[in-house]
Write a protein that holds these residues in place. Sequence first.
Motif, short mmCIF file in Angstrom:
data_model
loop_
_atom_site.label_atom_id
_atom_site.label_comp_id
_atom_site.label_asym_id
_atom_site.label_seq_id
_atom_site.Cartn_x
_atom_site.Cartn_y
_atom_site.Cartn_z
N UNK A 174 -16.27 -1.23 -2.05
CA UNK A 174 -15.64 -0.59 -3.41
C UNK A 174 -15.41 -1.85 -4.53
N UNK A 175 -15.28 -1.45 -5.61
CA UNK A 175 -15.06 -2.18 -6.84
C UNK A 175 -13.56 -2.25 -7.10
N UNK A 176 -12.69 -1.78 -6.42
CA UNK A 176 -11.32 -1.92 -6.56
C UNK A 176 -10.57 -2.26 -5.28
N UNK A 177 -9.52 -2.59 -5.61
CA UNK A 177 -8.48 -2.89 -4.18
C UNK A 177 -7.13 -2.25 -4.31
N UNK A 178 -6.43 -1.55 -3.30
CA UNK A 178 -5.14 -0.93 -3.63
C UNK A 178 -4.31 -1.57 -2.35
N UNK A 179 -3.02 -1.74 -2.75
CA UNK A 179 -1.95 -2.35 -1.71
C UNK A 179 -2.16 -1.63 -0.50
N UNK A 180 -2.39 -0.17 -0.50
CA UNK A 180 -2.12 0.66 0.71
C UNK A 180 -3.81 0.80 1.20
N UNK A 181 -4.21 0.26 2.37
CA UNK A 181 -5.56 0.35 2.69
C UNK A 181 -5.99 1.61 3.11
N UNK A 182 -4.95 2.67 3.63
CA UNK A 182 -5.42 3.92 3.81
C UNK A 182 -5.72 4.85 2.64
N UNK A 183 -4.96 4.35 1.53
CA UNK A 183 -5.37 4.96 0.20
C UNK A 183 -6.52 4.58 -0.30
N UNK A 184 -6.81 3.45 -0.15
CA UNK A 184 -8.21 3.11 -0.20
C UNK A 184 -9.29 3.62 0.33
N UNK A 185 -8.86 3.72 1.43
CA UNK A 185 -9.93 4.52 2.56
C UNK A 185 -10.16 5.74 2.36
N UNK A 186 -9.26 6.47 1.58
CA UNK A 186 -9.35 8.05 1.32
C UNK A 186 -10.16 8.21 0.18
N UNK A 187 -10.51 7.08 -0.49
CA UNK A 187 -11.63 7.38 -1.75
C UNK A 187 -12.94 7.94 -1.57
N UNK A 188 -13.46 7.47 -0.76
CA UNK A 188 -15.02 7.70 -0.39
C UNK A 188 -15.25 7.55 1.12
N UNK A 189 -14.40 8.14 1.85
CA UNK A 189 -14.84 8.03 3.50
C UNK A 189 -16.10 8.82 3.83
N UNK A 240 -15.25 14.45 -7.57
CA UNK A 240 -16.07 13.25 -7.10
C UNK A 240 -16.06 12.03 -7.92
N UNK A 241 -15.18 12.23 -9.10
CA UNK A 241 -15.23 11.11 -10.27
C UNK A 241 -14.98 9.77 -9.67
N UNK A 242 -13.75 9.76 -8.84
CA UNK A 242 -13.35 8.36 -8.51
C UNK A 242 -14.24 7.65 -7.29
N UNK A 243 -14.68 8.46 -6.40
CA UNK A 243 -15.81 7.81 -5.69
C UNK A 243 -16.83 7.36 -6.40
N UNK A 244 -17.44 8.27 -7.15
CA UNK A 244 -18.49 7.50 -8.19
C UNK A 244 -18.33 6.36 -8.78
N UNK A 245 -16.96 6.16 -9.08
CA UNK A 245 -16.68 5.18 -9.75
C UNK A 245 -16.21 3.93 -8.91
N UNK A 246 -15.83 4.03 -8.06
CA UNK A 246 -15.19 2.87 -7.07
C UNK A 246 -16.35 2.45 -5.82
N UNK A 247 -16.95 3.41 -5.49
CA UNK A 247 -18.10 2.90 -4.57
C UNK A 247 -19.12 2.16 -4.99
#
Length: 418
Positions: free
Chosen positions: A157-172, A119-126
């Motif tokens: 979220x506190x970050x942006x990715x070029x691929x919105x689906x990859x961004x959406x997979x971080x903490x759905x 859960x580290x990435x979700x806690x960091x970005x959400x």
Amino acid sequence: DPTGRLVWAAIADPAMFPEPYAASWVENRVRLQSPPETVVPGRINVPRDAVLPETGTGLLKEVGDGRTAQARLTYRVLTSAYHDGTRMTPADALYALAFGYRWGAGQGPTQDAEVRRAAALAREWLLGVKVVRVETDVLRFGEISMKYEVPIVDAYLGHVLPDPYALAAVSPPWSTVPWHALALMEEAVRRGLAAFSAEEARRRGVPWLDVVRDARLRERLTALVAELEAAGFVPDALKTLVTPKEASARWAALREFAAERKHFLVTNGPYQVHTWSPGGAVLRVVRDFSYPLGVGAFNRYPIPLHGYIGRVEVRGDRLEVHAEAQRVERFAREYRIVTEPVGSPATQKDRGAIAVCRYVIVGPDGAVVKASTVSAGANGVFVLSRDGLPRAGPHTALLAVSVNGNDVNAHVKSVRLE
């Protein structure tokens, strides 16, 4: 263990799953409300009443004023009935997020190193989530109509990715396991009956949590469920979302489910654990009209298709790319693959074949200047703008057409731009 991972891969119904022939993600039980190109990036004000789980406790607390985000994603959450007869609500989706904050960043008995890593990435970005509303979708099949409750959830979220689906997979905002089943597991771990991960089980000297195969633990969980039902137990994180009466109904449903199925693994996917033995497990298909994904929802993946770049015309500040794409023609139990120009009447009618042009612009020094994707216009031509490219020196455009997200063995064409 290997058996558990295999069974979970079949019965779990994730929010999104990795795209089979590319590096992105496929929507499954959540959908992006907006098309990918309209996902909002930039400095965005997070609503003060958006909530964020508190680190170490998982309590859902309002973020308050003055918080900004880099991206906002709006999810449509495709709910359905859980296998114990209860219905998914926004509380289930939010509690899944709270779980990672409680057990992934707590101390002592409320921490687990494996949960912390997962859960580290979700806690960091959400930065916050907000349930905007709950919509009702109606599907009609002749005289039969079916209604589906669809929560609309904003995530900041506190970050942006070029691929919105990859961004959406971080903490759905999703869980295939209901909040009461998660809470039961948490209580078992908190009371020292088991641990979530093998690593933590070894450290504490307790069994590794197994709510299906561990007969001794199953007996103790049966008594625990009865206790929680009598108390109308509501986890602290859900005190404002769930009443004790609603909680008692959930615990009663879980108790009846376990008495019938002999396990506590409640999910809301298309399969459920039916029987098991040391040598294997039997899964049963669930026929439930509340399930939102129909037969053929992922027909575009079993047969990978390709696209081919044809004529490329350089017209001033733009490139016009003409291409062909494969599609599948089915008849009875047979099929054939045909290749036709993108934009032909047949390909436009075949909504299952989605073609996009992926391109990379390389400068004279070999550095990547621009990389993106573009959809075909109404005439089937892909138009690439050269705006923003430096005029000094020749550039090279590398072009490929991806059909249904298949980037494997792509046909790449190189075009020199003077």
